[in-house]
Design a protein around this motif. Structure first.
Motif, PDB file in Angstrom:
ATOM      1  N   TRP A  96       3.195  -3.137   2.261  1.00  0.00           N
ATOM      2  CA  TRP A  96       3.089  -4.599   1.885  1.00  0.00           C
ATOM      3  C   TRP A  96       3.717  -5.476   3.162  1.00  0.00           C
ATOM      4  O   TRP A  96       4.751  -5.605   3.159  1.00  0.00           O
TER       5      TRP A  96
ATOM      6  N   PHE B 171      -2.665  -9.010  -3.272  1.00  0.00           N
ATOM      7  CA  PHE B 171      -1.783  -8.697  -2.026  1.00  0.00           C
ATOM      8  C   PHE B 171      -2.252  -7.294  -1.422  1.00  0.00           C
ATOM      9  O   PHE B 171      -2.834  -6.181  -2.340  1.00  0.00           O
TER      10      PHE B 171
ATOM     11  N   ASP C 287      -5.548  -3.273  -3.206  1.00  0.00           N
ATOM     12  CA  ASP C 287      -5.285  -4.545  -3.417  1.00  0.00           C
ATOM     13  C   ASP C 287      -4.647  -4.999  -4.742  1.00  0.00           C
ATOM     14  O   ASP C 287      -5.179  -4.292  -5.764  1.00  0.00           O
TER      15      ASP C 287
ATOM     16  N   HIS D 100      -7.732  -0.287   2.278  1.00  0.00           N
ATOM     17  CA  HIS D 100      -6.432  -0.711   1.667  1.00  0.00           C
ATOM     18  C   HIS D 100      -6.384  -0.805   0.179  1.00  0.00           C
ATOM     19  O   HIS D 100      -7.335  -0.622  -0.347  1.00  0.00           O
TER      20      HIS D 100
ATOM     21  N   LEU E  33      -2.108  -3.841   0.653  1.00  0.00           N
ATOM     22  CA  LEU E  33      -1.265  -2.763   0.871  1.00  0.00           C
ATOM     23  C   LEU E  33      -1.887  -1.871   1.720  1.00  0.00           C
ATOM     24  O   LEU E  33      -3.060  -1.531   1.676  1.00  0.00           O
TER      25      LEU E  33
END
Length: 458
Positions: free
Chosen positions: A366, A433, A429, A427, A435
């Motif tokens: 993150w 956010f 989510d 990625h 990651l």
């Protein structure tokens, strides 16, 4: 080799009995009963009394006072799980005409409603229920002391309202609902609103002289859901085992976990006490305990569970005050935990593993913060920060291919695996956010973008 749950070392048993003996002597209790549960099974009980060779056993009833509130809370949570009410519902929606109908069910459960701690006079615990024949009689002219939701303020009348709520929605007396839906399924035949022999008598011990005074034993009527019940150490061991994680016949394990989470933010990182939904929380000796304490004229009681240790303890005494039952119960847990620490579950490999889930494991980032994703049983994912500081949670797999956070910062949040046009993982989510596989990975859709110059030495 792991010992069976009923087997405690003789030295541990002696230490437990010694703690009870000290508690009875220093607390000047006419009698004191204690019991310990390990991994859901009773493993020890003991007692001491003022009469040599005549201590009560774990089948003798004592008043348990406000431990009753945990029973009332379970009844309310059953109604919630059935869809009969929501915790955010105002009381008026289900129990009209109380004059405090704007208060929510959750606020009453957590003692954040702002209601007064006690009823208008006379002292409800030592006077007949006939003095308070109606629910309105326990509220008084000015029942609210604080703005609703602003602070924790313990309220006995609040639990009288919750008991009345149970009666309204079930259409029968609170005690009858309790017997049928909770006590009988759990085998708690010696728990009841009124005493059944053999039971202890309640006493007040003079603060400055070794003499006693019998306390009156009154039926509290509409206040019963706040503190009426009588029980035994053996029955409360069953209650402790239930609170440790029921099999679902009374209440789902997830609901029990919800009840023991602090309903209001504890004070500071080193908090010592908090309150959930009908359960008290206490931090002592480096461990978090949940359960409830109780007192009525002539009696004090305590029940604590340590989830981390797989232990619970019950202590009952027939004295109005001076006996620190909450501390004694915590000490019984500590004694067993220190002398016979819990064996960890043996590591076992997963019976099978989805290759796509295996591919998700390992480091994620993150921004510049490093985290590790691990695969557990039942497709559960465990996200933890590298180095032990940072945000982490366990995630439960859902049927739609997402995961829901079970604890920590991301509790209740949704984790999604986001793929690119070729089907490759782009990625993760979590509630917006992002990651990525590398810290601020340029190819990933990092909000705000990544400086095209990349990482630089200075």
């Amino acid at each position: 080799m792991t010992r069976p749950p009923e087997d405690l070392l003789d030295s541990t048993r002696r230490a437990l009995l010694h703690r009870l003996a000290v508690g009875q002597s220093e607390g000047r209790a006419p009698s004191l009963v204690g019991a310990v549960v390990r991994d859901g099974q009773p493993v020890w009980s003991g007692s001491r009394s003022m009469i040599d060779d005549h201590a009560p056993d774990d089948n003798v009833q004592y008043r348990i006072g406000s431990i009753t509130k945990s029973f009332t809370a379970v009844q309310v949570m059953r109604l919630r799980d059935e869809g009969a009410l929501s915790l955010t519902d105002p009381l008026e929606r289900h129990l009209p005409g109380t004059r405090v109908g704007r208060l929510t069910v959750a606020q009453l459960l957590a003692h954040t409603s702002g209601l007064a701690s006690e009823t208008p006079g006379p002292w409800w615990e030592r006077t007949p229920a006939t003095l308070r024949p109606e629910l309105a009689d326990v509220l008084g002219e000015q029942p609210v002391r604080h703005p609703a939701g602003s602070r924790h303020h313990y309220s006995n009348p609040g639990y009288a309202l919750l008991g009345a709520l149970v009666e309204q929605l079930r259409g029968e007396p609170w005690s009858e609902v309790l017997r049928r839906e909770v006590l009988e399924p759990l085998g708690m035949a010696r728990t009841a609103p009124l005493p059944q022999p053999p039971h202890a008598g309640g006493f007040a011990v003079h603060p400055w002289a070794d003499v006693m005074l019998p306390e009156p034993l009154e039926d509290t009527g509409v206040m019963a859901p706040a503190g009426q019940l009588w029980s035994t150490a053996a029955d409360l061991c069953r209650w402790a085992a239930f609170l440790s994680g029921d099999d679902g016949k009374v209440l789902a394990p997830g609901t029990l976990a919800e009840m023991r989470r602090p309903a209001t933010e504890p004070d500071g990182d080193e908090w010592t006490a908090a309150y959930g939904l009908g359960l008290q929380l206490r931090r002592q000796d480096g461990r978090v305990l949940y359960g409830h304490t109780g007192s009525m004229p002539g009696f004090v009681a305590a029940l604590w569970v340590s989830e981390a240790d797989g232990l619970a303890a019950v202590v009952l005494a027939n004295a109005t005050s001076t006996v620190p039952v909450a501390t004694i119960a915590a000490d019984l847990i500590r004694i067993v935990a220190e002398r016979e620490p819990r064996f960890p579950e043996p590591w076992r490999p997963l019976p099978e593993a989805d290759p796509e889930l295996l591919a998700l494991t390992g480091p994620w980032y993150w921004g510049p913060s490093a985290l590790v994703l691990r695969l557990r049983a039942d497709r559960e994912l465990d996200l933890s920060p590298v180095g032990g500081t940072g945000r982490g949670s366990r995630f439960r797999a859902e049927a739609d291919g997402t995961w829901t956070g079970l604890d920590g910062y991301y509790a209740g949040e949704v984790l999604r695996v986001v793929r690119d046009g070729d089907g490759a993982v782009s990625h993760l989510d979590i509630g917006s956010f992002v990651l990525t596989r590398g810290p601020y990975q340029p190819a990933a859709p990092v909000p705000g973008g990544v400086d095209p110059a990349g990482w630089q030495p200075s």
